[in-house]
Write a protein that holds these residues in place. Structure first.
Motif, PDB file in Angstrom:
ATOM      1  N   MET A 118       0.824  -1.210   0.000  1.00 12.16           N
ATOM      2  CA  MET A 118       0.000   0.000   0.000  1.00 12.16           C
ATOM      3  C   MET A 118       0.859   1.262   0.000  1.00 12.16           C
ATOM      4  O   MET A 118       0.501   2.261  -0.614  1.00 12.16           O
ATOM      5  CB  MET A 118      -0.931   0.039   1.222  1.00 12.16           C
ATOM      6  CG  MET A 118      -2.042  -0.970   1.209  1.00 12.16           C
ATOM      7  SD  MET A 118      -3.225  -0.732  -0.137  1.00 12.16           S
ATOM      8  CE  MET A 118      -2.596  -1.852  -1.347  1.00 12.16           C
ATOM      9  N   ALA A 119       2.004   1.193   0.649  1.00 10.97           N
ATOM     10  CA  ALA A 119       2.898   2.355   0.729  1.00 10.97           C
ATOM     11  C   ALA A 119       3.742   2.519  -0.531  1.00 10.97           C
ATOM     12  O   ALA A 119       4.443   3.521  -0.682  1.00 10.97           O
ATOM     13  CB  ALA A 119       3.799   2.230   1.950  1.00 10.97           C
ATOM     14  N   GLY A 120       3.696   1.529  -1.428  1.00 14.82           N
ATOM     15  CA  GLY A 120       4.492   1.594  -2.642  1.00 14.82           C
ATOM     16  C   GLY A 120       5.920   1.118  -2.455  1.00 14.82           C
ATOM     17  O   GLY A 120       6.760   1.281  -3.341  1.00 14.82           O
ATOM     18  N   ASN A 121       6.205   0.507  -1.308  1.00 10.80           N
ATOM     19  CA  ASN A 121       7.548   0.013  -1.022  1.00 10.80           C
ATOM     20  C   ASN A 121       7.775  -1.402  -1.545  1.00 10.80           C
ATOM     21  O   ASN A 121       8.914  -1.873  -1.572  1.00 10.80           O
ATOM     22  CB  ASN A 121       7.821   0.033   0.485  1.00 10.80           C
ATOM     23  CG  ASN A 121       7.763   1.430   1.048  1.00 10.80           C
ATOM     24  OD1 ASN A 121       8.097   2.393   0.369  1.00 10.80           O
ATOM     25  ND2 ASN A 121       7.321   1.553   2.279  1.00 10.80           N
ATOM     26  N   LEU A 122       6.698  -2.095  -1.934  1.00 13.02           N
ATOM     27  CA  LEU A 122       6.791  -3.457  -2.433  1.00 13.02           C
ATOM     28  C   LEU A 122       5.815  -3.626  -3.589  1.00 13.02           C
ATOM     29  O   LEU A 122       4.611  -3.405  -3.424  1.00 13.02           O
ATOM     30  CB  LEU A 122       6.468  -4.460  -1.314  1.00 13.02           C
ATOM     31  CG  LEU A 122       6.474  -5.934  -1.670  1.00 13.02           C
ATOM     32  CD1 LEU A 122       7.863  -6.384  -2.147  1.00 13.02           C
ATOM     33  CD2 LEU A 122       6.047  -6.770  -0.470  1.00 13.02           C
ATOM     34  N   ASN A 123       6.342  -3.987  -4.734  1.00 13.08           N
ATOM     35  CA  ASN A 123       5.513  -4.228  -5.904  1.00 13.08           C
ATOM     36  C   ASN A 123       4.722  -5.519  -5.680  1.00 13.08           C
ATOM     37  O   ASN A 123       5.303  -6.534  -5.266  1.00 13.08           O
ATOM     38  CB  ASN A 123       6.429  -4.361  -7.136  1.00 13.08           C
ATOM     39  CG  ASN A 123       5.657  -4.609  -8.395  1.00 13.08           C
ATOM     40  OD1 ASN A 123       5.102  -5.675  -8.597  1.00 13.08           O
ATOM     41  ND2 ASN A 123       5.642  -3.614  -9.262  1.00 13.08           N
ATOM     42  N   THR A 157       3.629  -7.727  -7.736  1.00 12.64           N
ATOM     43  CA  THR A 157       4.171  -8.836  -8.525  1.00 12.64           C
ATOM     44  C   THR A 157       5.416  -9.409  -7.852  1.00 12.64           C
ATOM     45  O   THR A 157       5.584 -10.627  -7.771  1.00 12.64           O
ATOM     46  CB  THR A 157       4.505  -8.370  -9.959  1.00 12.64           C
ATOM     47  OG1 THR A 157       3.313  -7.853 -10.552  1.00 12.64           O
ATOM     48  CG2 THR A 157       5.038  -9.509 -10.797  1.00 12.64           C
ATOM     49  N   THR A 158       6.269  -8.545  -7.343  1.00  5.75           N
ATOM     50  CA  THR A 158       7.456  -8.990  -6.626  1.00  5.75           C
ATOM     51  C   THR A 158       7.066  -9.770  -5.373  1.00  5.75           C
ATOM     52  O   THR A 158       7.654 -10.811  -5.065  1.00  5.75           O
ATOM     53  CB  THR A 158       8.353  -7.793  -6.240  1.00  5.75           C
ATOM     54  OG1 THR A 158       8.707  -7.093  -7.431  1.00  5.75           O
ATOM     55  CG2 THR A 158       9.582  -8.222  -5.495  1.00  5.75           C
ATOM     56  N   ALA A 159       6.057  -9.272  -4.663  1.00  6.18           N
ATOM     57  CA  ALA A 159       5.580  -9.971  -3.460  1.00  6.18           C
ATOM     58  C   ALA A 159       5.104 -11.374  -3.813  1.00  6.18           C
ATOM     59  O   ALA A 159       5.402 -12.342  -3.108  1.00  6.18           O
ATOM     60  CB  ALA A 159       4.462  -9.168  -2.795  1.00  6.18           C
ATOM     61  N   PHE A 160       4.388 -11.509  -4.925  1.00  8.25           N
ATOM     62  CA  PHE A 160       3.903 -12.812  -5.361  1.00  8.25           C
ATOM     63  C   PHE A 160       5.070 -13.719  -5.755  1.00  8.25           C
ATOM     64  O   PHE A 160       5.133 -14.876  -5.339  1.00  8.25           O
ATOM     65  CB  PHE A 160       2.925 -12.653  -6.534  1.00  8.25           C
ATOM     66  CG  PHE A 160       2.496 -13.954  -7.136  1.00  8.25           C
ATOM     67  CD1 PHE A 160       1.618 -14.789  -6.472  1.00  8.25           C
ATOM     68  CD2 PHE A 160       2.987 -14.354  -8.367  1.00  8.25           C
ATOM     69  CE1 PHE A 160       1.230 -16.000  -7.024  1.00  8.25           C
ATOM     70  CE2 PHE A 160       2.605 -15.557  -8.932  1.00  8.25           C
ATOM     71  CZ  PHE A 160       1.725 -16.385  -8.253  1.00  8.25           C
ATOM     72  N   MET A 161       5.990 -13.188  -6.547  1.00  9.11           N
ATOM     73  CA  MET A 161       7.109 -13.989  -7.046  1.00  9.11           C
ATOM     74  C   MET A 161       8.048 -14.454  -5.925  1.00  9.11           C
ATOM     75  O   MET A 161       8.705 -15.483  -6.064  1.00  9.11           O
ATOM     76  CB  MET A 161       7.906 -13.211  -8.100  1.00  9.11           C
ATOM     77  CG  MET A 161       7.096 -12.859  -9.343  1.00  9.11           C
ATOM     78  SD  MET A 161       6.427 -14.284 -10.204  1.00  9.11           S
ATOM     79  CE  MET A 161       7.886 -14.880 -11.006  1.00  9.11           C
ATOM     80  N   THR A 162       8.097 -13.713  -4.826  1.00 10.81           N
ATOM     81  CA  THR A 162       8.959 -14.089  -3.708  1.00 10.81           C
ATOM     82  C   THR A 162       8.213 -14.875  -2.627  1.00 10.81           C
ATOM     83  O   THR A 162       8.782 -15.171  -1.579  1.00 10.81           O
ATOM     84  CB  THR A 162       9.619 -12.848  -3.081  1.00 10.81           C
ATOM     85  OG1 THR A 162       8.593 -11.945  -2.639  1.00 10.81           O
ATOM     86  CG2 THR A 162      10.544 -12.158  -4.059  1.00 10.81           C
ATOM     87  N   GLY A 163       6.942 -15.182  -2.881  1.00 10.79           N
ATOM     88  CA  GLY A 163       6.169 -15.991  -1.947  1.00 10.79           C
ATOM     89  C   GLY A 163       5.587 -15.236  -0.775  1.00 10.79           C
ATOM     90  O   GLY A 163       5.025 -15.838   0.138  1.00 10.79           O
ATOM     91  N   LYS A 164       5.673 -13.920  -0.790  1.00  9.67           N
ATOM     92  CA  LYS A 164       5.122 -13.116   0.303  1.00  9.67           C
ATOM     93  C   LYS A 164       3.631 -12.868   0.125  1.00  9.67           C
ATOM     94  O   LYS A 164       2.953 -12.477   1.073  1.00  9.67           O
ATOM     95  CB  LYS A 164       5.857 -11.780   0.403  1.00  9.67           C
ATOM     96  CG  LYS A 164       7.302 -11.931   0.807  1.00  9.67           C
ATOM     97  CD  LYS A 164       7.986 -10.584   0.871  1.00  9.67           C
ATOM     98  CE  LYS A 164       9.440 -10.757   1.280  1.00  9.67           C
ATOM     99  NZ  LYS A 164      10.120  -9.456   1.374  1.00  9.67           N
ATOM    100  N   LEU A 165       3.138 -13.063  -1.096  1.00 10.04           N
ATOM    101  CA  LEU A 165       1.733 -12.861  -1.428  1.00 10.04           C
ATOM    102  C   LEU A 165       1.249 -14.102  -2.154  1.00 10.04           C
ATOM    103  O   LEU A 165       1.870 -14.528  -3.131  1.00 10.04           O
ATOM    104  CB  LEU A 165       1.580 -11.632  -2.332  1.00 10.04           C
ATOM    105  CG  LEU A 165       0.194 -11.330  -2.891  1.00 10.04           C
ATOM    106  CD1 LEU A 165      -0.738 -10.858  -1.773  1.00 10.04           C
ATOM    107  CD2 LEU A 165       0.281 -10.256  -3.979  1.00 10.04           C
ATOM    108  N   VAL A 169      -3.281  -1.476 -10.641  1.00  8.59           N
ATOM    109  CA  VAL A 169      -3.988  -0.356 -10.013  1.00  8.59           C
ATOM    110  C   VAL A 169      -3.289   0.050  -8.713  1.00  8.59           C
ATOM    111  O   VAL A 169      -3.134   1.228  -8.424  1.00  8.59           O
ATOM    112  CB  VAL A 169      -5.459  -0.745  -9.719  1.00  8.59           C
ATOM    113  CG1 VAL A 169      -6.140   0.308  -8.858  1.00  8.59           C
ATOM    114  CG2 VAL A 169      -6.220  -0.954 -11.013  1.00  8.59           C
ATOM    115  N   LEU A 170      -2.818  -0.940  -7.965  1.00  9.48           N
ATOM    116  CA  LEU A 170      -2.185  -0.668  -6.671  1.00  9.48           C
ATOM    117  C   LEU A 170      -0.753  -0.172  -6.817  1.00  9.48           C
ATOM    118  O   LEU A 170      -0.265   0.573  -5.997  1.00  9.48           O
ATOM    119  CB  LEU A 170      -2.206  -1.916  -5.795  1.00  9.48           C
ATOM    120  CG  LEU A 170      -3.574  -2.414  -5.401  1.00  9.48           C
ATOM    121  CD1 LEU A 170      -3.449  -3.686  -4.579  1.00  9.48           C
ATOM    122  CD2 LEU A 170      -4.346  -1.359  -4.651  1.00  9.48           C
ATOM    123  N   GLY A 171      -0.070  -0.647  -7.876  1.00 11.97           N
ATOM    124  CA  GLY A 171       1.348  -0.323  -8.052  1.00 11.97           C
ATOM    125  C   GLY A 171       1.534   1.050  -8.510  1.00 11.97           C
ATOM    126  O   GLY A 171       2.001   1.977  -8.078  1.00 11.97           O
TER     127      GLY A 171
END
Length: 96
Positions: free
Chosen positions: A64-69, A71-79, A94-96
């Motif tokens: 939400m703060a724009g500090n984590l994309n 797609t990156t969160a998904f690719m690294t298993g965080k999302l 929309v969020l990015g």
């Protein structure tokens, strides 16, 4: 409703003024609850949606703060994403 969910609903409504017309998405913030986003905007809810995105509170806050994309969160298993992946990608844009 938790303070985390209340803040997340406000942040999502600010980022997506006018709602998200492509479908419905649910954010599950681990240990806090769910938020559904659709054409009416964001609201605290555990209703079913076309796609469900799950993350820890700190990961969601970083997105939400724009500090984590997203797609990156998904690719690294965080999302994690369950359901319509195309819709998740539209929401990430929309969020990015």
């Amino acid at each position: 409703m938790s303070d985390v969910i209340t803040a997340a609903v406000a942040a999502l409504n600010e980022k997506m003024s006018g709602g998200f017309d492509a479908g419905s998405a649910k954010f599950v913030i681990e240990g806090e609850g769910g938020i559904v986003v659709d054409g009416d905007g964001a609201r605290a809810s555990d209703d079913d949606a076309d796609v469900t995105l799950t993350a820890a509170p700190d990961v969601f806050e970083d997105m939400m703060a724009g500090n984590l994309n997203p797609t990156t969160a998904f690719m690294t298993g965080k999302l994690t994403v369950e359901g319509n992946m195309g819709l998740a990608m539209q929401l990430g844009a929309v969020l990015g």
